[in-house]
Design an enzyme around this catalytic site. Structure first.
Site, PDB file in Angstrom:
ATOM      1  N   CYS A 235      41.115  36.504  42.925  1.00 52.56           N
ATOM      2  CA  CYS A 235      40.665  36.244  44.295  1.00 52.56           C
ATOM      3  C   CYS A 235      39.699  37.335  44.768  1.00 52.56           C
ATOM      4  O   CYS A 235      38.644  37.499  44.173  1.00 52.56           O
ATOM      5  CB  CYS A 235      41.864  36.062  45.231  1.00 52.56           C
ATOM      6  SG  CYS A 235      41.433  35.238  46.779  1.00 52.56           S
TER       7      CYS A 235
ATOM      8  N   HIS B 226      44.264  31.312  42.248  1.00 55.73           N
ATOM      9  CA  HIS B 226      45.439  32.164  42.044  1.00 55.73           C
ATOM     10  C   HIS B 226      46.263  31.653  40.868  1.00 55.73           C
ATOM     11  O   HIS B 226      47.068  30.740  41.045  1.00 55.73           O
ATOM     12  CB  HIS B 226      46.292  32.181  43.312  1.00 55.73           C
ATOM     13  CG  HIS B 226      45.641  32.908  44.436  1.00 55.73           C
ATOM     14  ND1 HIS B 226      45.885  34.236  44.706  1.00 55.73           N
ATOM     15  CD2 HIS B 226      44.712  32.513  45.337  1.00 55.73           C
ATOM     16  CE1 HIS B 226      45.150  34.622  45.728  1.00 55.73           C
ATOM     17  NE2 HIS B 226      44.425  33.593  46.141  1.00 55.73           N
TER      18      HIS B 226
ATOM     19  N   GLU C 128      48.714  32.940  39.604  1.00 55.01           N
ATOM     20  CA  GLU C 128      50.138  33.223  39.875  1.00 55.01           C
ATOM     21  C   GLU C 128      50.793  32.154  40.735  1.00 55.01           C
ATOM     22  O   GLU C 128      52.005  32.096  40.852  1.00 55.01           O
ATOM     23  CB  GLU C 128      50.281  34.614  40.521  1.00 55.01           C
ATOM     24  CG  GLU C 128      49.915  34.734  42.003  1.00 55.01           C
ATOM     25  CD  GLU C 128      48.420  34.886  42.278  1.00 55.01           C
ATOM     26  OE1 GLU C 128      47.611  34.648  41.369  1.00 55.01           O
ATOM     27  OE2 GLU C 128      48.067  35.237  43.426  1.00 55.01           O
TER      28      GLU C 128
END
Lengths: 251, 208
Positions: free
Chosen positions: B85, B190, B192
Site C-alpha cells: 500500500c 493488501h 494480508e
C-alpha cells in the site's frame, strides 16, 4: 472491475455471538471466532462484529475476540459498538481490526472522526449512521437507536465525509429487524450525496433485498445479519444469486 | 531465515503481522521492529504503510537511521523488500497527498490522486478488484490472472518506467497495483487481507 461486497455481521455480547449460524457441525455455536471463520471460508468479502455488550466491566471481551479472529481470518474485519474515543479505536486496531465503526461518539464529538482519520487514515474509519424517517427526511439516532439527535441524516453523511470517514454504514431503523428490505430511498439519497462508499444495512429478509440494495440503493456493499443466521442462506448462495442478476461479485 | 516487518508507527500493522506469521509458521522467523541494526541483519523486509503518503514518510524519517538503513538494504545489498500500500507508494520520488512530499526515490515516478472522473468513481477505491498481470513477477507464482485482491486507497503510483509494472487493476483508469524492479517488490493491494490468494503472494515473497 471493482466488486460489490457482501458483509455478514455478527452481534457479539460479552464475547459471545447472540444470534449465529446454526450449523450442526459447529463445535460451539456461540463462539464468534468460529463463526467468523465459517463466513470467511464461505467467501464473505469482509466480516463485521457489532459489540452489544451493555456493561462496562465486560467491554474488554471484544478485544480478545478480535485478537483471536484476526489470527484466523484473512479478509477485512470491521468492529463497532461502544467505540468512544481515539484510544478505543487504537486498541481495536492493535488487536487486529482493520476498520472501526463509530456511531454515537461521531455524533456527540466530531473530533473523534477528525482525529482518528488523521491518525490512522480514513481507510479504517467507518461512520455508522442509524437513521429513522420523520416526514420527508431522516434523522440520526444514537445510543443503539434510543436517542434522537434531530440531525438530518443526509447533511450528517456529507459532514462525516468531510470529517474524514472512509465509508458510511447506513442502517434504516425503520427497517432493522423487519426483514422487508433496505430503505432504498435512504440508501440511494445518501449514496448520491457522498463520494465515499456506502454500506447498506437494516431490513434484509431475502436475497432480492441484497440485489435491490446495490442496484436501486446504489450501495457499494451490503451488510446483513439474520439471513445468514441459522443457515437460511450461505454467503456463497447470496453471491451466486447476485451474480445471476448481473451484479459484479467476487466468486 | 529472518523476515522483518518494519514497524515505524505508520498505523495499523497487526494484520500484516498476523498474515506473515500464519504463512511463516515455524520455518521462518518474523521480526517486527524499527531497530536499524536488526533490519540490517535480516534477509528480507516488509514495508507496510497506512494513512497518507506524507504521514508515512514523516514517520519513517522520525526514526534515526531508518531510511539510511533501508536504502543500504535495498539499493546496495540488494536484498528483497516488499512494500504494501503506502509502503509501495513510498518507492516513488514524490507524492502529492496533503502536500508535496519527497519519497524514497527507489523507483522513479510520482504518487497522485486517482482520477475519479468528477465523482463517477467513489474514493477511496475500497474492496475486491481483479488484477491484470502484465509481466511475470516472482511474487505471482501460482497466482492466476484476474485474481481478486483487496484494495483500500485513493492515490496511485505512476512509475516513469512502465517496465517495472507487474499488474494493474481497472478503476477509472488502469491503476498500477504491483511492481517489481530487481529486488524491490510492491503491491498496492493488501495481500494480508486478500484471503488465500493474498497469503500465496506472501508465501511467494517469503520463499524467494
Amino acid at each position: 472491475m471493482l466488486k460489490n461486497r457482501i458483509i455478514p455481521c455478527l452481534d457479539v455480547k460479552n464475547g459471545r455471538v447472540v444470534k449465529g449460524i446454526n450449523f450442526v457441525d459447529l463445535k460451539d455455536a456461540g463462539d464468534p471466532v468460529e463463526q467468523a471463520k465459517i463466513y470467511s471460508d464461505g467467501g464473505a468479502d469482509e466480516i463485521c462484529f457489532l459489540d452489544i455488550t451493555a456493561s462496562n466491566e465486560n467491554r474488554d471481551t471484544i478485544y480478545d475476540v478480535v485478537k483471536k479472529t484476526s489470527k484466523k481470518c484473512f479478509v477485512p474485519l470491521t468492529v463497532g459498538g461502544g467505540v468512544r474515543s481515539v484510544e478505543d479505536i487504537n486498541k481495536l486496531l492493535n488487536c487486529g481490526a482493520d476498520k472501526v465503526s463509530i456511531n454515537t461518539s461521531a455524533v456527540e464529538n466530531s473530533k473523534v472522526v477528525i482525529d482518528s482519520s488523521k491518525k490512522f487514515g480514513s481507510q479504517c474509519i467507518v461512520v455508522a449512521i442509524d437513521a429513522k424517517k420523520n416526514g420527508d427526511k431522516w434523522e440520526v439516532f444514537t445510543h443503539g437507536g434510543r436517542n434522537n439527535s434531530g440531525i438530518d441524516a443526509l447533511e450528517y453523511a456529507e459532514q462525516m465525509e468531510k470529517n474524514g470517514a472512509g465509508e458510511l454504514l447506513v442502517t434504516s431503523m425503520d427497517r432493522d429487524g423487519t426483514q422487508v428490505g433496505y430503505d432504498i430511498d435512504l440508501m440511494s439519497k445518501i449514496s448520491s450525496k457522498v463520494n465515499i462508499p456506502v454500506i447498506a444495512s437494516g431490513g434484509v429478509g431475502n436475497l432480492d433485498h441484497l440485489v435491490d440494495g446495490i442496484k436501486l440503493g446504489k450501495a457499494s456493499a451490503v451488510l446483513a445479519a439474520s439471513i445468514f443466521h441459522y443457515g437460511k442462506h450461505s454467503v456463497k448462495e447470496a453471491k451466486d444469486y447476485l451474480d445471476s442478476k448481473g451484479i459484479p461479485v467476487r466468486i | 531465515m529472518n523476515v522483518t516487518i518494519v514497524d515505524y508507527k505508520s498505523g495499523n500493522i497487526s494484520s500484516v503481522i498476523n498474515s506473515f506469521r500464519e504463512v511463516a509458521k515455524e520455518k521462518v522467523n518474523i521480526e517486527v521492529t524499527s531497530n536499524p541494526n536488526k533490519i540490517k541483519s535480516s534477509d528480507k523486509i516488509v514495508l507496510p504503510g497506512q494513512g497518507s503518503f506524507k504521514s508515512c514518510v514523516e514517520a519513517l524519517n522520525n526514526i534515526d537511521g531508518l531510511s539510511d538503513t533501508l536504502n543500504e538494504f535495498t539499493l546496495i545489498n540488494k536484498k528483497p523488500l516488499l512494500g504494501i500500500c503506502v509502503g509501495l507508494q513510498m518507492f516513488a520520488d514524490i507524492g502529492y497527498e496533503e502536500t508535496e512530499t519527497k519519497g524514497l526515490g527507489w523507483i522513479s515516478g510520482k504518487v497522485s490522486k486517482i482520477d475519479n472522473q468528477d465523482g463517477k468513481f467513489k474514493l477511496p477505491h475500497i474492496g475486491w478488484n481483479e488484477i491484470t498481470i502484465v509481466k511475470d513477477s516472482k511474487i505471482f507464482k501460482d497466482i492466476e490472472n484476474n485474481s481478486h485482491m483487496y484494495f483500500v486507497h485513493s492515490y496511485e503510483f505512476v512509475p516513469n518506467d512502465k517496465k517495472v509494472i507487474s499488474a494493474t487493476t481497472d478503476y477509472s483508469t488502469k491503476v498500477v497495483c504491483s511492481v517489481e524492479k530487481e529486488n524491490i517488490f510492491g503491491t498496492q493491494f493488501h495481500p494480508e487481507k486478500s484471503d488465500k490468494s493474498g497469503l500465496k503472494i506472501i508465501n511467494n515473497f517469503i520463499s524467494l
